[in-house]
Design an enzyme around this catalytic site. Structure first.
Site, mmCIF file in Angstrom:
data_model
loop_
_atom_site.group_PDB
_atom_site.id
_atom_site.type_symbol
_atom_site.label_atom_id
_atom_site.label_comp_id
_atom_site.label_asym_id
_atom_site.label_seq_id
_atom_site.Cartn_x
_atom_site.Cartn_y
_atom_site.Cartn_z
ATOM 1 N N GLU A 1 -6.291 2.700 -16.358
ATOM 2 C CA GLU A 1 -6.305 1.237 -16.521
ATOM 3 C C GLU A 1 -5.920 0.665 -15.166
ATOM 4 O O GLU A 1 -4.740 0.672 -14.803
ATOM 5 C CB GLU A 1 -5.266 0.809 -17.570
ATOM 6 C CG GLU A 1 -5.524 1.321 -18.966
ATOM 7 C CD GLU A 1 -6.706 0.644 -19.631
ATOM 8 O OE1 GLU A 1 -7.126 -0.427 -19.157
ATOM 9 O OE2 GLU A 1 -7.216 1.198 -20.608
ATOM 10 N N CYS B 1 -2.853 -7.886 -15.642
ATOM 11 C CA CYS B 1 -4.026 -7.149 -15.146
ATOM 12 C C CYS B 1 -5.329 -7.881 -15.422
ATOM 13 O O CYS B 1 -6.259 -7.800 -14.634
ATOM 14 C CB CYS B 1 -4.054 -5.761 -15.753
ATOM 15 S SG CYS B 1 -3.944 -5.786 -17.540
ATOM 16 N N GLU C 1 -7.528 -8.658 -5.521
ATOM 17 C CA GLU C 1 -6.593 -9.095 -6.557
ATOM 18 C C GLU C 1 -5.285 -9.561 -5.916
ATOM 19 O O GLU C 1 -4.799 -8.928 -4.986
ATOM 20 C CB GLU C 1 -6.322 -7.853 -7.428
ATOM 21 C CG GLU C 1 -5.379 -8.022 -8.558
ATOM 22 C CD GLU C 1 -5.096 -6.677 -9.250
ATOM 23 O OE1 GLU C 1 -5.014 -5.626 -8.574
ATOM 24 O OE2 GLU C 1 -4.947 -6.695 -10.476
HETATM 25 P P1 TAP Z 1 0.742 1.228 -8.470
HETATM 26 O O1 TAP Z 1 1.355 1.047 -7.145
HETATM 27 O O2 TAP Z 1 -0.580 1.903 -8.565
HETATM 28 O O3 TAP Z 1 1.822 2.032 -9.355
HETATM 29 C C1 TAP Z 1 1.617 2.326 -10.702
HETATM 30 C C2 TAP Z 1 2.506 3.466 -11.094
HETATM 31 O O4 TAP Z 1 2.064 4.652 -10.417
HETATM 32 C C3 TAP Z 1 3.966 3.285 -10.711
HETATM 33 O O5 TAP Z 1 4.776 3.825 -11.728
HETATM 34 C C4 TAP Z 1 4.064 4.095 -9.429
HETATM 35 O O6 TAP Z 1 5.362 4.537 -9.125
HETATM 36 C C5 TAP Z 1 3.167 5.256 -9.783
HETATM 37 N N1 TAP Z 1 2.700 6.073 -8.652
HETATM 38 C C6 TAP Z 1 2.631 5.724 -7.344
HETATM 39 N N2 TAP Z 1 2.182 6.776 -6.622
HETATM 40 C C7 TAP Z 1 1.960 7.793 -7.482
HETATM 41 C C8 TAP Z 1 1.493 9.126 -7.349
HETATM 42 N N3 TAP Z 1 1.154 9.648 -6.171
HETATM 43 N N4 TAP Z 1 1.390 9.888 -8.464
HETATM 44 C C9 TAP Z 1 1.713 9.381 -9.668
HETATM 45 N N5 TAP Z 1 2.185 8.152 -9.856
HETATM 46 C C10 TAP Z 1 2.287 7.345 -8.778
HETATM 47 O O7 TAP Z 1 0.579 -0.171 -9.234
HETATM 48 P P2 TAP Z 1 1.656 -1.314 -9.382
HETATM 49 O O8 TAP Z 1 1.762 -1.998 -8.058
HETATM 50 O O9 TAP Z 1 2.884 -0.780 -10.021
HETATM 51 O O10 TAP Z 1 0.941 -2.279 -10.438
HETATM 52 C C11 TAP Z 1 0.026 -3.260 -10.110
HETATM 53 C C12 TAP Z 1 -1.392 -2.765 -10.360
HETATM 54 O O11 TAP Z 1 -1.523 -2.326 -11.701
HETATM 55 C C13 TAP Z 1 -2.403 -3.893 -10.201
HETATM 56 O O12 TAP Z 1 -3.512 -3.414 -9.481
HETATM 57 C C14 TAP Z 1 -2.802 -4.213 -11.623
HETATM 58 O O13 TAP Z 1 -4.077 -4.743 -11.774
HETATM 59 C C15 TAP Z 1 -2.705 -2.878 -12.274
HETATM 60 N N6 TAP Z 1 -2.545 -3.018 -13.724
HETATM 61 C C16 TAP Z 1 -3.599 -2.701 -14.511
HETATM 62 C C17 TAP Z 1 -3.490 -2.856 -15.878
HETATM 63 C C18 TAP Z 1 -4.662 -2.531 -16.753
HETATM 64 S S1 TAP Z 1 -4.406 -2.495 -18.342
HETATM 65 N N7 TAP Z 1 -5.835 -2.284 -16.257
HETATM 66 C C19 TAP Z 1 -2.297 -3.301 -16.445
HETATM 67 C C20 TAP Z 1 -1.245 -3.614 -15.602
HETATM 68 C C21 TAP Z 1 -1.381 -3.453 -14.235
HETATM 69 P P3 TAP Z 1 6.447 3.620 -8.370
HETATM 70 O O14 TAP Z 1 7.463 3.397 -9.408
HETATM 71 O O15 TAP Z 1 6.956 4.415 -7.233
HETATM 72 O O16 TAP Z 1 5.755 2.375 -7.921
#
Ligand code: TAP
Length: 517
Positions: free
Chosen positions: A288, A322, A419
């Site tokens: 997602e 999102c 975004e």
């Molecule tokens: P990310 O930076 O991608 O982080 C998401 C999660 O992945 C965090 O828990 C992060 O840990 C973890 N992560 C980072 N590097 C990783 C690795 N190498 N291996 C495994 N996990 C890893 O996203 P964000 O900034 O938290 O969230 C914003 C993004 O999420 C936006 O692009 C938004 O659109 C998207 N989003 C999408 C949806 C749906 S339903 N499509 C819903 C909500 C959000 P940390 O705790 O270290 O950051």
């Protein structure tokens, strides 16, 4: 600190195991909040095997709320082993489907009883406005546990007429089995709203999981873990590991005993995770990811509704959503009136502490995100878009960012393509009746999470929804998601459905059995 059975009883739980944990206590929102700060493995709160700590910062005051244990690779392994034992030989492997559903209902009931605490934690940890957190983040999470609890005893296979060689006869049937231990990695945007999606499907399909919430907002996940013990979930079914993405998240993606990873987050990290899932053990993955959802507003719309819903599409949860409407296309003849009305409404929005009931717009989740928003808007101005209002930090403590509107946004600008994940409305015009052209412009993005259209002409709305390249299309509404409706993106917004019946299949595998008689 101890949570004793006496306390459980006073909470209406007649019996339950004794649960020991280091709790954090905060008096706020007319509540005595008490919540865990350690890793949750095998129904126990434990310290990490390293001495690293995460800092949970209150985004409205920038002050430290508490320190939380940060899981190491070793901790991930420990949690996966606990989940594996639970799945293969523990109580969870023996429980019947209807009782599994009952446990999920019980957890939903406990979340309902504790919804004020959960919503307060979401507000403190992520900056979500309390009334919104209560209704949407916590409320929808409760609905989802109930919805998927109801599926537990309804997951069925089929019988299939295959060719038989006379005189023998055959019966072929399918069974839907749980995949096994699943990993879940969620982003920082309101854990409970995220967790509603993946975590509740796993118990309904009998899978169990190891979940890593985002390092900046882990608190409500740990509270949920506590409640799961009171609900009676056996050890090893739910494991929650706060930690960093590079250590804990990566260890989950790499682990050879995890069979499926449900990831919600950015497209960049999603791509990285998919590679790790492939090279470790070819684990299944659903993603997602990010979005830049187009919202097309025609001149024959109900203007007040379009303004109200369009603003909700952008400013809901301070843009940390999102499916936020990432780009608005407004038909030329109503463009100026639409923008004028939006600006008038923005002036009425109360920016304030998320626990204050009059607040409409709270702080952004964390400092790095706030800084990115400032940079994003600076780029928009440099590119020549018109900054109608906002674009900067609010002058007060906390990570507050002004609700922002850009107009005259051209298709090749950075802010038209990327975004923001913040309260930034990006407005572009389209010429009267150029419906195919605006659909083409709306589709010219690598994202495909959601979309929307406002018009009183239903045929026109259906024409757009048929041609728009996104997993969700809202007509004369926005953000209208429901636990029973499938949700998930196309193109680089990911794949695999969350919510609804379709989501169950993400966590099931089909076994085909053929009998000859
Ligand atoms: P990310 O930076 O991608 O982080 C998401 C999660 O992945 C965090 O828990 C992060 O840990 C973890 N992560 C980072 N590097 C990783 C690795 N190498 N291996 C495994 N996990 C890893 O996203 P964000 O900034 O938290 O969230 C914003 C993004 O999420 C936006 O692009 C938004 O659109 C998207 N989003 C999408 C949806 C749906 S339903 N499509 C819903 C909500 C959000 P940390 O705790 O270290 O950051």
């Amino acid at each position: 600190e101890f949570i004793k059975i006496v306390v459980l009883k006073s909470r209406g739980v007649s019996s339950g195991p004794l649960l020991d944990f280091d709790s954090v206590k905060i008096k706020t929102n007319n509540l005595d909040l008490e919540f865990p700060r350690q890793l949750f493995i095998n129904n126990q709160f434990v310290d990490s095997t390293n001495d690293k700590k995460l800092k949970s910062i209150d985004p409205s005051s920038e002050k430290l709320l508490c320190e939380v244990e940060s899981a190491s690779r070793q901790d991930v392994h420990k949690a996966v082993m606990a989940a594996k034992v639970a799945f293969e030989e523990g109580e969870w492997s023996k429980i019947n489907a209807r009782d599994r559903g009952r446990l999920m209902y019980r957890l939903a009931d406990l979340m309902d009883e504790h919804k004020e605490e959960l919503a307060t934690l979401e507000s403190l940890d992520s900056g979500a406005v309390y009334t919104l957190a209560l209704k949407t983040h916590v409320g929808m999470s409760i609905d989802t546990w109930r919805y998927f609890g109801g599926w537990c005893d309804k997951i069925q296979g089929s019988t299939i007429p295959i060719n038989h060689a006379r005189p023998n006869r055959n019966l072929t049937f399918t069974k839907k089995e749980p995949i096994g231990v699943c990993g879940i990695v969620t982003p920082w945007q309101c854990f409970l709203q995220q967790c509603k999606q993946p975590s509740s499907k796993r118990p309904s399909s009998m899978g169990n999981f190891v979940l890593k919430p985002a390092q900046v907002s882990p608190l409500s996940a740990l509270k949920l873990a506590e409640l799961s013990v009171y609900a009676g979930f056996p050890p090893g079914v739910i494991n929650i590991l706060p930690g960093t993405g590079s250590v804990c998240g990566q260890a989950i993606a790499d682990h050879p005993d995890i069979r499926k990873l449900g990831f919600t987050g950015s497209t960049l990290i999603g791509q990285q995770i998919m590679k790790s899932c492939a090279s470790s053990n070819l684990k299944r993955v659903s993603l997602e990811l990010g979005g830049k959802s187009p919202l097309i507003i025609f001149s024959d719309c109900d203007m007040d509704r379009a303004v109200r819903q369009g603003m909700g599409g952008v400013f809901f949860n301070k843009g940390e959503n999102c499916i936020a409407a990432g780009r608005l296309f407004i038909e030329e003849s109503i463009h100026d009136e639409f923008v004028k009305k939006v600006v008038e409404e923005i002036k009425k929005m109360v920016i304030g502490h998320p626990l204050d009931r009059s607040t409409a717009h709270g702080p952004q989740n964390h400092k790095a995100h706030l800084d990115k928003l400032v940079e994003y808007c600076d780029i928009g101005v440099k590119e020549g878009a018109t900054l109608v209002c906002g674009g900067k930090r609010v002058k007060r403590p906390g990570f507050f960012f002004e609700p922002t509107v850009f107009t005259d946004v051209q298709d090749d600008m950075y802010i038209a393509k990327e975004e923001s994940f913040g309260p930034v409305m990006i407005v572009s015009k389209f010429k009267e009746s150029e419906i195919d052209d605006v659909i083409k412009r709306a589709n010219s993005t690598e994202f495909g999470l959601a979309s929307g259209v406002f018009t009183r002409d239903l045929s026109k709305a259906m024409y757009v929804s048929d041609r728009i390249d996104a997993g969700t299309c809202f007509i004369n509404c926005y953000n209208k998601t429901d636990v029973a409706a499938p949700f998930g993106g196309f193109k680089q917004s990911g794949f695999g459905k969350d919510l609804g019946e379709a989501a169950l299949n993400e966590y099931l595998r089909i076994k085909c059995v053929t009998v000859e008689y």
